[in-house]
Design a protein around this motif. Structure first.
Motif, PDB file in Angstrom:
ATOM      1  N   GLU A  26       0.902  -1.162   0.113  1.00 48.88           N
ATOM      2  CA  GLU A  26      -0.027  -0.031  -0.169  1.00 48.88           C
ATOM      3  C   GLU A  26       0.946   1.324   0.108  1.00 48.88           C
ATOM      4  OE1 GLU A  26      -2.241  -3.373   1.265  1.00 48.88           O
ATOM      5  OE2 GLU A  26      -0.471  -2.598   1.932  1.00 48.88           O
ATOM      6  N   ILE A  29       2.325   1.703  -3.486  1.00 50.77           N
ATOM      7  CA  ILE A  29       1.352   2.432  -4.445  1.00 50.77           C
ATOM      8  C   ILE A  29       1.567   4.080  -4.141  1.00 50.77           C
ATOM      9  CG2 ILE A  29      -0.878   2.644  -5.150  1.00 50.77           C
ATOM     10  CD1 ILE A  29      -1.112  -0.525  -4.236  1.00 50.77           C
ATOM     11  N   ILE A 130       4.371  -0.030  -9.652  1.00 57.52           N
ATOM     12  CA  ILE A 130       3.179  -0.446  -8.961  1.00 57.52           C
ATOM     13  C   ILE A 130       3.191  -1.766  -8.978  1.00 57.52           C
ATOM     14  CG2 ILE A 130       1.084  -0.691  -8.805  1.00 57.52           C
ATOM     15  CD1 ILE A 130       1.040   2.749  -9.002  1.00 57.52           C
ATOM     16  N   ALA A 134       4.599  -3.280  -5.676  1.00 57.81           N
ATOM     17  CA  ALA A 134       3.560  -3.571  -5.026  1.00 57.81           C
ATOM     18  C   ALA A 134       2.789  -4.611  -5.136  1.00 57.81           C
ATOM     19  CB  ALA A 134       2.566  -2.382  -5.224  1.00 57.81           C
TER      20      ALA A 134
END
Length: 215
Positions: A26, A29, A130, A134
């Motif tokens: 999180e 991101i 991302i 992530a």
């Protein structure tokens, strides 16, 4: 030197980097947007503000906030009004998956990438950061440091972002840990030695094309 040898050469110089990009999925991101056009120290300050305000579950927390409120928290990262809007756009996309990253990962990399690129303010480097860091899916991240090193070390200069990305993905196996560490090694080498004004005299890469043209 060939591109096939670059990973091992950089790893020998700088040592293992591991995942390199810090934080939870999180946080990664959010920081992928915050890091646009600024340095990591400023990103860290903005992230600290977010974590102090949100405590837990920063994606849900930020999604409930106004753009103006987000702007205030991320002020240290610079371009805060623009980045706040980009974050809101990205959070709207994440909300369509109920912020469930595992649900997003059920799609193909190409589908995820296309969806991220359809989010206003999310470019290829941010999208791929991302996806790789992530979501932990194998896509190679290309940044300005990557282009600099390929040009100087190997004399490779391409036109499009995806040309660089595909070059790495065709040369190296599609492996998340490898791509994460490789990207980190490139950044470390560019910051430590292959700077805008390169420190060629102290760089141990003797086969560097740029260095050899200067002799």
């Amino acid at each position: 030197m060939k591109l096939e040898n670059l990973y091992e050469i950089l790893r020998e110089i700088h040592g293992p980097q591991g995942k390199w990009w810090p934080g939870t999925p999180e946080e990664i991101i959010v920081s992928a947007v915050l890091t646009q056009n600024t340095n990591w120290k400023n990103v860290e300050k903005a992230l600290e503000n977010i974590k102090e305000y949100c405590k837990k579950d920063i994606l849900h927390c930020l999604a409930k906030m106004s753009t103006e409120e987000i702007s205030f928290l991320i002020k240290p990262a610079g371009f805060f009004n623009v980045k706040a809007q980009r974050l809101k756009n990205l959070l709207t996309w994440l909300k369509s998956y109920n912020f469930d990253l595992e649900k997003i990962k059920t799609k193909s990399i190409e589908e995820i990438r296309d969806e991220l690129l359809s989010v206003k303010g999310i470019g290829k480097e941010t999208a791929d950061s991302i996806i790789l860091y992530a979501l932990e899916l194998p896509v190679f991240v290309v940044d300005a440091y990557t282009k600099r090193l390929l040009d100087r070390l190997l004399g490779i200069k391409l036109k499009e972002y995806d040309e660089y990305r595909l070059l790495f993905e065709k040369t190296y196996p599609r492996d998340v840990a490898l791509y994460q560490e490789f990207h980190g090694l490139i950044v470390e080498h560019a910051k430590a030695l292959c700077r805008t004004n390169p420190l060629c005299a102290t760089c141990p890469v003797e086969s560097c094309k740029y260095k050899n043209t200067k002799k």
